[in-house]
Scaffold this active site. Structure first.
Site, short mmCIF file in Angstrom:
data_model
loop_
_atom_site.label_atom_id
_atom_site.label_comp_id
_atom_site.label_asym_id
_atom_site.label_seq_id
_atom_site.Cartn_x
_atom_site.Cartn_y
_atom_site.Cartn_z
N MET A 44 69.35 -39.41 16.89
CA MET A 44 69.80 -39.65 15.43
C MET A 44 71.41 -39.56 15.53
SD MET A 44 68.98 -37.46 12.18
CE MET A 44 67.16 -37.65 12.38
N CYS A 45 71.89 -40.68 14.29
CA CYS A 45 73.29 -40.72 14.19
C CYS A 45 73.61 -39.99 13.01
CB CYS A 45 73.45 -42.28 14.20
SG CYS A 45 73.25 -43.09 15.63
N ASP A 46 74.90 -39.67 12.79
CA ASP A 46 75.17 -39.14 11.76
C ASP A 46 76.46 -39.60 11.07
OD1 ASP A 46 73.17 -37.04 11.05
OD2 ASP A 46 74.19 -35.94 12.94
#
Length: 81
Positions: A1-3
């Site tokens: 997952m990217c933030d």
């Protein structure tokens, strides 16, 4: 997952992004200068050609070495994504 994170303070703006990339994956920094383009010019993307705008602003891009496009970048006006 990217933030993606942005912090706006009186001292300035901080833009940060992490992603689920391999820790050893190379990210190439690419400087693309501002340019004027001829009417009717196109840009070749991975699967299609799209119309080119008349003027593009300078941009610094972070690009995974194997990717056609970029993962993030900032233009000469301080706009980041």
């Amino acid at each position: 997952m990217c933030d993606t994170l942005v912090s706006l303070t009186a001292d300035g703006v901080l833009f940060a992004k992490n992603s689920d990339r391999d820790p050893n994956e190379a990210q190439v920094l690419r400087w693309v200068p501002a340019a004027d383009h001829e009417p009717g010019a196109t840009v070749s993307a991975t699967w299609i050609d799209v119309p080119q705008v008349g003027h593009t602003h300078a941009v610094l891009l972070s690009q995974p070495w194997w990717l056609w496009g970029a993962e993030m970048g900032a233009n000469e006006h301080g706009v980041v994504i």
